[in-house]
Write a protein that holds these residues in place. Structure first.
Motif, PDB file in Angstrom:
ATOM      1  N   SER A 143       0.966  -1.093   0.083  1.00 59.62           N
ATOM      2  CA  SER A 143       0.410  -0.067  -0.211  1.00 59.62           C
ATOM      3  C   SER A 143       0.846   1.728  -0.248  1.00 59.62           C
ATOM      4  O   SER A 143       0.108   2.249  -0.092  1.00 59.62           O
TER       5      SER A 143
ATOM      6  N   ASP B  26       1.117   3.298   2.317  1.00 56.41           N
ATOM      7  CA  ASP B  26       0.531   3.940   2.835  1.00 56.41           C
ATOM      8  C   ASP B  26       0.523   4.083   4.260  1.00 56.41           C
ATOM      9  O   ASP B  26       0.507   3.226   5.189  1.00 56.41           O
TER      10      ASP B  26
ATOM     11  N   LEU C 100      -2.490   4.536   6.982  1.00 53.96           N
ATOM     12  CA  LEU C 100      -3.439   2.867   6.853  1.00 53.96           C
ATOM     13  C   LEU C 100      -2.242   2.607   7.363  1.00 53.96           C
ATOM     14  O   LEU C 100      -2.687   1.791   8.912  1.00 53.96           O
TER      15      LEU C 100
ATOM     16  N   GLN D 119     -10.579  -1.983   3.242  1.00 57.51           N
ATOM     17  CA  GLN D 119      -9.495  -0.184   2.957  1.00 57.51           C
ATOM     18  C   GLN D 119      -8.291  -1.185   2.313  1.00 57.51           C
ATOM     19  O   GLN D 119      -7.899  -1.086   1.539  1.00 57.51           O
ATOM     20  N   ALA D 120      -7.625  -1.795   3.965  1.00 57.15           N
ATOM     21  CA  ALA D 120      -5.942  -2.421   3.019  1.00 57.15           C
ATOM     22  C   ALA D 120      -6.151  -3.289   1.918  1.00 57.15           C
ATOM     23  O   ALA D 120      -5.174  -3.308   1.167  1.00 57.15           O
TER      24      ALA D 120
ATOM     25  N   GLU E 135      -5.921  -1.012  -1.089  1.00 49.51           N
ATOM     26  CA  GLU E 135      -5.241  -0.385  -1.211  1.00 49.51           C
ATOM     27  C   GLU E 135      -3.438  -1.268  -1.119  1.00 49.51           C
ATOM     28  O   GLU E 135      -2.963  -0.681  -1.526  1.00 49.51           O
ATOM     29  N   SER E 136      -3.623  -2.525  -0.633  1.00 54.24           N
ATOM     30  CA  SER E 136      -2.260  -3.400  -0.989  1.00 54.24           C
ATOM     31  C   SER E 136      -2.551  -3.908  -2.522  1.00 54.24           C
ATOM     32  O   SER E 136      -0.940  -4.326  -2.746  1.00 54.24           O
TER      33      SER E 136
ATOM     34  N   GLY F 194      -1.524   0.064  -5.645  1.00 53.17           N
ATOM     35  CA  GLY F 194      -0.676  -0.133  -4.382  1.00 53.17           C
ATOM     36  C   GLY F 194       1.064  -0.174  -5.827  1.00 53.17           C
ATOM     37  O   GLY F 194       0.889  -0.680  -6.924  1.00 53.17           O
TER      38      GLY F 194
ATOM     39  N   ARG G 285       1.446   8.144  -0.496  1.00 53.08           N
ATOM     40  CA  ARG G 285       0.447   7.771  -1.146  1.00 53.08           C
ATOM     41  C   ARG G 285      -0.432   9.537  -1.670  1.00 53.08           C
ATOM     42  O   ARG G 285      -1.184   9.307  -0.320  1.00 53.08           O
TER      43      ARG G 285
END
Length: 868
Positions: free
Chosen positions: A91, A93, A96, A359-360, A363-364, A699, A803
């Motif tokens: 991600s 992020d 996150l 969400q994780a 984003e990955s 990602g 990000r």
């Protein structure tokens, strides 16, 4: 009953005295020192072992220091299961990672509170969480690389800092939980021999690659605990290395917390390193070096070590004061200020946490290829779903995981998003030759209602007596029931399940049916027994002695066969799977049938935690002991992809793995490739949303994808030359930092705060980033520094990233401030400094040479030595 009144009076006086003393003392350290001073030597020795027993006379409850929270609170029942750590790293992020860490410690607090302060907390029930794993993923063959944040020291360090902050919270005096970055240091396989491995690492590589993430975790993340590794460095086991644990960690970095050994690492010093002749002396050496807590029982010999003069009792007191100060800060005894007392079990796998898991997972996802804009798939597309990872729980949860309450596999996600009537499925292949995989729904039929799966009857006893508490159709027998009851009305520790129905072999041939019971780690009790019947014949009857139970059956036709599986849960095992090895030709033919009627093919291929992981008992082509001997896609899956591509229909390859896989054929022939890692409980939904275009993937790869094992140096070598994007001179299949989008990002107008910089000054770097496309999307802006005059410097070095989300046609100037450490380099002696010279800085969506971006140059004058 005989009552010993003098003892009661004396104990009451002692406790009253201790309480009065504690009331006067205000700091955790002072309270801890006072408490430790009242212990006998024998009691002290018990408290420096991870399974610390109660000391009732001092009001000390049992506390096991071992808890796991790599990507969700683990091994203690239901929890929110996030993508595996390598997926979280994809991600890029940091915010996150902090949110995930916060969720992990919140759920740990909820479970701790449910038991209650001042009560016994056994293994996995505590607040000292042995995560994150921030070892450098230097070689894709390492099976535990999936637990890390990838191959780059800076990316790893920044993600770790934020995860640690999420775990521990904002109040150092009252941490929500304690994070434990591991394994300190220079530890990344091979799994075979890890207990006695001696690393010959250069001073340059140690300082430039292996230490930075740990330094950041301590100096920026303020981690309250660190785990020392199994390996030795230059002949000294790390857990007995005072230069690392005391000089570097405590003196140079200012670490104030406690050090715990990797499990049985102290015992390993005697048995495998031959560092000392016995555990008496190994334990003495370790605690003197700075290892405060032993995960294991070797520290039991500290009693003899003190008596023989190998170590002073005061050294134990120092370690114990650190340990009990931690327990006071965590509020283990209750009372006083406790900002987390209201956290209840309603926050475990709450709606908000499930949303964050989705969400994780989103984003990955990394988009690696998208020829002719095959993705997103168009509405109404008829999809053929094939591949061994399309519908298995283990590829969602990975390792070091909690129990997902309602996991969503990719097959389920695609059915939900595109409609079940538009999705057809065939497993098509196993993960690897000789590796069993769950029997798919297509080969199981409930005799009760004719639907896919088997009828499960759940009993609240282990004798199958009376009526079942619950009866349902289970689509597949692939369950994680670690510390949970499989149905309402059952107790988590004692139940039985009987599954009945029909087994439907797709073609004649030899089939191996396997019942896999997920064994309790480190349990000495009897394992859960199973019995399997086919056509009324008992083909497998196991009392729990074997981890894998198999029966080979020869089938001459495709008629259905009555099947019955009985599982009795009476021990501490964690789940059950009905698996098989089916004839390759039969599985390929099934896949061809579903492909025939489809508009597009989505193939879920890759690896699983059955073949890559920690000290696995596996030895098949391409895999050994949890590590890989070949980084290519296993042959059965390669054959499946080639068979699917022969149809001429669009082929989307979704890679699910914990490490890089050499998808050379897919890069040349597939229409699209997506890396989805081990995506956690919401993984199926996330993948479906990406494929449908509901979410624009953003990602980036946290590791290099090499073309072949031949591109790699020897696995046992820890020299960085030829490894990772920083030192690899070849052409990768996909480079570190790479990832595509459904939109397009452009860069312009690079700016530096100065073109000439004095050593020690900060440098501001910025560029304008524009979303030129018609879709909103995330871009990972990456900053790489090249030291043009330094022969020892890496090819490129990531020094900053962010990000950012940009709406279609939106532009934004993104700025980064680089400090001395980000502008520094390391010499051959391992000394870090800001050096004079010429430098090039690149700002873009990936590495220089592989993506769009802008470049500018500057010079540094002077020299500034930096602290270790």
């Amino acid at each position: 009953m005989r009552i010993n009144f003098p003892c009661l009076v004396l104990c009451s006086v002692l406790l009253a005295s201790a309480s009065a003393t504690f009331a006067q003392d205000t700091t955790p350290n002072t309270k801890a020192a006072t408490l430790v001073s009242q212990m006998t030597l024998a009691e002290k020795v018990t408290q420096v072992q991870s399974g610390a027993p109660a000391i009732p006379r001092l009001g000390i409850a049992t506390y096991d220091w071992w808890s796991e929270g790599l990507h969700g609170i683990a091994r203690n029942g239901y929890a929110t299961v996030f993508p595996q750590a390598i997926g979280l790293a994809a991600s890029w992020d940091t915010a996150l990672l902090e949110q995930v860490g916060t969720t992990v410690s919140t759920e740990a607090r909820a479970k701790f509170n449910a038991i209650g302060a001042g009560r016994d907390h056994v293994r996995y029930q505590g607040l000292t969480i042995w995560s994150p794993n921030i070892n450098i993923f230097r070689d894709p063959r390492w099976g535990r690389g999936q637990e890390t944040y990838g191959e780059d020291p800076y990316l790893t360090g920044q993600l770790a800092v934020n995860f640690i902050h999420g775990i521990q919270g904002d109040d150092p005096a009252h941490p929500r939980a304690i994070a434990t970055p591991k394994h300190f240091v220079v530890h990344s396989g091979p799994e075979a021999g890890r207990h006695g491995f001696d690393v010959d690492v250069s001073p340059h590589d140690l300082e430039a690659t292996y230490l930075p993430a740990f330094r950041a975790a301590v100096t920026q993340g303020y981690a309250d605990s660190v785990m020392c590794a199994y390996n030795a460095i230059h002949g000294t086991p790390v857990c007995a290395d005072g230069d690392l644990l005391t000089t570097r960690l405590r003196h140079d970095w200012g670490f104030k917390g406690f050090v715990v050994s990797d499990c049985d690492a102290i015992d390993d010093m005697t048995k495998f390193h031959y560092f000392k002749p016995d555990n008496v002396q190994s334990s003495a050496a370790s605690i003197q070096a700075g290892t405060d807590l032993d995960c294991g029982s070797a520290y039991a010999d500290l009693l003899e070590a003190v008596q023989k003069g190998y170590v002073k009792e005061s050294t134990l007191d120092t370690a114990l004061t650190r340990l009990f100060a931690t327990r006071y800060r965590l509020g283990e005894w209750g009372g006083g200020e406790n900002p987390y007392a209201s956290i209840g079990m309603d926050q475990v796998d709450s709606a908000a946490h499930r949303k964050l898991a989705l969400q994780a997972a989103l984003e990955s996802v990394v988009l690696l290829k998208n020829e002719h804009s095959v993705l997103p798939l168009r509405a109404g597309t008829r999809v053929a779903v094939i591949g061994p990872n399309a519908d298995t729980l283990e590829t969602l949860e990975a390792n070091y995981h909690g129990t997902a309450r309602a996991p969503f596999t990719p097959l389920e996600g695609l059915r939900e998003r595109f409609g079940a009537e538009r999705v057809r499925y065939a497993q098509g292949a196993p993960i690897a030759e000789g590796v069993p995989i769950p029997v798919p729904e297509t080969a199981l039929r409930s005799a009760k209602n004719g639907s896919a799966g088997l009828t499960g009857e759940y009993f609240d006893n282990v004798e199958f007596n009376g009526k079942p508490v619950s009866t349902r159709t289970d689509r597949v027998i692939d369950f994680d029931w670690d510390h949970v009851a499989p149905a309402d009305g059952l107790h988590a520790d004692r139940y039985a399940v009987r599954w009945t129905g029909e087994w439907l072999p797709p073609a004649p041939g030899d089939y191996t049916l396997v019942v896999h019971v997920d064994r309790c780690f480190d349990c000495n009790k009897q394992h859960d027994p199973v019995r399997l019947y086919v056509d009324g014949r008992n083909v497998l009857d196991d009392s729990g002695d074997d981890a894998h139970m198999q029966a080979v059956l020869h089938v001459t036709d495709t008629h259905s066969h009555a099947i019955r599986l009985e599982y009795v849960h009476s021990g501490q095992d964690q789940g059950v799977r009905l698996q098989w090895l089916a004839p390759a030709g039969a599985q390929l033919a099934e896949a061809a049938t579903v492909v025939h009627d489809a508009d597009a093919i989505v193939a879920f291929v890759g690896l699983s935690s059955d073949v890559e992981g920690e000290e696995l008992k596996i030895d098949v082509p391409g895999f050994n002991g949890g590590d890989r001997t070949d980084i290519g896609l296993p042959q059965p899956q390669q054959a499946l992809l080639e068979r699917a591509a022969a149809s001429g229909k669009p082929l989307v390859v979704v890679l699910m793995s914990g490490s890089a896989v050499a998808l050379n054929w897919a890069k040349a022939h597939a229409d699209a490739i997506v890396a989805a890692w081990y995506p956690g409980q919401e993984g199926g939904r996330a993948i479906a949303q990406v494929l449908a275009g509901d979410y624009n993937p953003g990602g980036r790869l946290p590791v290099t994808f090499y073309r072949s094992t031949r591109d790699l140096p020897p696995f046992v070598s820890y020299a960085m030359q030829g490894r990772t994007y920083r030192y690899f001179e070849g052409t990768p299949l996909y480079p570190f930092g790479y990832g595509l989008s459904y939109t397009h990002f452009a860069y312009a107008e690079p700016k530096l705060s100065a073109s000439k910089l004095g050593a020690g000054a900060k440098l501001t770097v910025s560029a304008v980033v524009r979303n030129d496309g018609d879709r909103d999307g995330d871009e990972v802006v990456q900053v790489y520094l090249d030291a043009l005059d330094d022969a020892l410097a890496s090819r490129h070095a990531l020094v900053a990233f962010q990000r950012v989300h940009l709406a279609a046609k939106e532009s934004r100037r993104v700025s980064f401030e680089l400090d001395s450490r980000q502008l520094s380099s390391v010499d051959a002696a391992g000394l870090r400094a800001v050096q004079a010279g010429h430098f090039r800085v690149f700002v873009g969506g990936g590495q220089p040479g592989y993506t769009e971006g802008v470049t500018t140059v500057f010079t540094i004058n002077g020299h500034q030595a930096l602290p270790r």
